[in-house]
Design a protein around this motif. Sequence first.
Motif, mmCIF file in Angstrom:
data_model
loop_
_atom_site.group_PDB
_atom_site.id
_atom_site.type_symbol
_atom_site.label_atom_id
_atom_site.label_comp_id
_atom_site.label_asym_id
_atom_site.label_seq_id
_atom_site.Cartn_x
_atom_site.Cartn_y
_atom_site.Cartn_z
ATOM 1 N N ASP A 186 -28.861 52.891 14.677
ATOM 2 C CA ASP A 186 -28.479 54.303 14.238
ATOM 3 C C ASP A 186 -28.307 53.973 12.786
ATOM 4 O O ASP A 186 -28.044 54.873 12.019
ATOM 5 C CB ASP A 186 -27.251 54.641 15.122
ATOM 6 C CG ASP A 186 -27.615 54.664 16.569
ATOM 7 O OD1 ASP A 186 -28.876 54.505 16.875
ATOM 8 O OD2 ASP A 186 -26.731 54.801 17.642
ATOM 9 N N ASP A 187 -27.492 52.963 12.266
ATOM 10 C CA ASP A 187 -26.868 52.753 11.164
ATOM 11 C C ASP A 187 -27.681 52.199 10.038
ATOM 12 O O ASP A 187 -27.312 51.984 8.735
ATOM 13 C CB ASP A 187 -25.632 52.013 11.131
ATOM 14 C CG ASP A 187 -24.617 52.709 12.320
ATOM 15 O OD1 ASP A 187 -23.960 53.521 11.778
ATOM 16 O OD2 ASP A 187 -24.566 52.387 13.289
ATOM 17 N N GLY A 216 -23.473 48.992 18.268
ATOM 18 C CA GLY A 216 -23.812 49.545 16.948
ATOM 19 C C GLY A 216 -23.973 48.246 16.072
ATOM 20 O O GLY A 216 -24.404 48.708 14.857
ATOM 21 N N PHE A 409 -21.670 60.432 11.843
ATOM 22 C CA PHE A 409 -21.415 59.092 11.833
ATOM 23 C C PHE A 409 -19.989 59.053 11.596
ATOM 24 O O PHE A 409 -19.637 59.131 10.554
ATOM 25 C CB PHE A 409 -22.180 58.431 10.861
ATOM 26 C CG PHE A 409 -23.742 58.451 11.382
ATOM 27 C CD1 PHE A 409 -24.179 57.065 11.860
ATOM 28 C CD2 PHE A 409 -24.542 59.588 11.325
ATOM 29 C CE1 PHE A 409 -25.405 57.116 12.170
ATOM 30 C CE2 PHE A 409 -25.796 59.532 11.292
ATOM 31 C CZ PHE A 409 -26.420 58.241 12.055
ATOM 32 N N ARG A 471 -16.567 55.055 18.025
ATOM 33 C CA ARG A 471 -17.500 55.497 17.096
ATOM 34 C C ARG A 471 -18.641 56.306 17.675
ATOM 35 O O ARG A 471 -19.232 55.979 18.519
ATOM 36 C CB ARG A 471 -18.045 54.169 16.566
ATOM 37 C CG ARG A 471 -18.946 54.279 15.093
ATOM 38 C CD ARG A 471 -19.058 53.040 14.357
ATOM 39 N NE ARG A 471 -19.627 53.307 13.093
ATOM 40 C CZ ARG A 471 -20.862 53.410 13.194
ATOM 41 N NH1 ARG A 471 -21.695 53.609 13.961
ATOM 42 N NH2 ARG A 471 -21.471 53.776 11.586
ATOM 43 N N THR A 473 -22.587 57.953 16.454
ATOM 44 C CA THR A 473 -23.520 58.237 15.670
ATOM 45 C C THR A 473 -24.745 59.510 15.915
ATOM 46 O O THR A 473 -23.901 59.958 16.828
ATOM 47 C CB THR A 473 -24.573 57.137 15.476
ATOM 48 O OG1 THR A 473 -25.310 56.871 16.840
ATOM 49 C CG2 THR A 473 -23.959 55.772 15.479
ATOM 50 N N ASP A 474 -25.587 59.722 15.372
ATOM 51 C CA ASP A 474 -26.233 60.886 15.922
ATOM 52 C C ASP A 474 -27.045 60.678 17.168
ATOM 53 O O ASP A 474 -27.523 61.706 17.777
ATOM 54 C CB ASP A 474 -27.355 61.107 14.558
ATOM 55 C CG ASP A 474 -28.394 60.076 14.374
ATOM 56 O OD1 ASP A 474 -27.768 58.914 15.037
ATOM 57 O OD2 ASP A 474 -29.410 60.522 14.107
#
Length: 534
Positions: A186-187, A216, A409, A471, A473-474
Amino acid sequence: MNFTRWSARLPGTQRRAAARTDRGSVPAARAECPAQQTAPAVADLPAREILDRVPALVVLLHGPDHRIAYVNDAYTEAFGDRPTGATAEEALPELCELGLLPLLDQVLRSTKSRTVKSRKVAAGRSYTFHCTPVDTPEGSGILVFATDVTDHAEAAERLRASERRHREAAVTLQRSLLPEQLEEPDDLRIAATYQPGGTDAAVGGDWYDVITLGGGRTALVIGDVMGRGVRAAAVMGQLRTAVRAYARLDLPPHEVLQLLDGLVAEIDASQIATCVYAIHDPSESRLTYASAGHLPILVRDENDGLHRAAEPTGPPLGTGGWQHASGSVPFTPGSTAVLYTDGLVERRGEDIDHGVDALERALASASGPPKVVCDRLIRALGVTADHDDDVAVLVLQQPKRTGQSADLFRGAALELLGGVEAAPRARAFASGVLTSWRFPVELHDLGVLAASELVANSLQHGTPPMRLRLRRTDRRLTIEVTDGDDHLPRRRRAEPADEAGRGIEIVATIASSWGSRRTPGGGKAVWCEFTLPS
């Protein structure tokens, strides 16, 4: 006297009698032999007769237009009759096809011999041509001497064909063992390239991989198995499989390399390999890594500052007896990192540090998405299709998000001091955060339940300090709880009469995935993930 040669003419009994009675005397047969004739001098030998019987092809040319003065029988048998007095351009088309006429001019002008090796003529035979300047009655000339090397040429071609097949098999195996498609964290934005060496270079054992660890976090690996051919590619495949298995244990980088070191020694005691294993955690803004004799990771930050992860570096895998250590290098949003093998920066006759310096300069000016950066680095370092070594490059970027992308995010954390109020505080905090992120009601309730169970598990089995982190994310929601106890939980079936043991079972049931790991400095982290609706 040479008794053996003389007595060989007599029957067995006579030979034995002669040996007893005639020792020291000159045999009659020897004495009656006529005097040995004197060998003729080389200068008296008829050159024409010798050249006619030589199995090699011989042509004598004279004059600036290379007129035929003599052709031996072997040449006539190979190419047919050639008229004396005709020029080579008119009467020796086979020499024209092979491009030897300019060479004849060079030999005549320089008076130095020239050789053209293994040229195939139209008839399918291969010859090596030697062109030697000579003096003829008509003036300066050239003796063309051709040796039939067809058998050698065919053997060499069979060897080259075998080497090509071996190389193609190694390249096919190498590519089949590399990931067909990189995982997409994701990041991170990631691209990689592998380029085998040129046709004259045997394929090595360069490899790379990207492994999502959950929570993550992402593992990034690049390595190089020493050696060439199918053997190196096969060892590389075993290492890549082992790294993926060890990565699922979510161990620190140095512990993964420690396991790999023992594995390489078991595969082949004489085999060694280099490797870098790095872990990216989006909440830490750093790359944690361990290196086994590999080249340093290079990082360009958002302000175009360059960082080189040079330490700590242990010896290559397979050497044994070494305790690897983990280090870290800054990797903030907007940064680009490059992992690579020595084929990219190593050149014969140059210090490899010069190649790393050149790569740093290329990285400083290479902008764009990871795939573009890969291509630009390959070009900048002069890697072409006929490069003499394999090259593997892995480029990763952590985008700097703004605007609507930044809303997708986001993260939030709560420090838990323990006590009876910790669980209600954690539930209230999780509910408020998930509400602010506008999650659907069902996902909101599952997230609050997971946070409550993880915190309750930490309160019962862990020790302070405790921390709850959420946390998004998309693509997914991650909930993680850390504490100071390093005992990792495991999923088990609780009996009906048990009052505890259902927390992890509940989390594993409602979440998309879950896991745990030990944290640096002691303690553990337990996490779970929920996949977000499209």
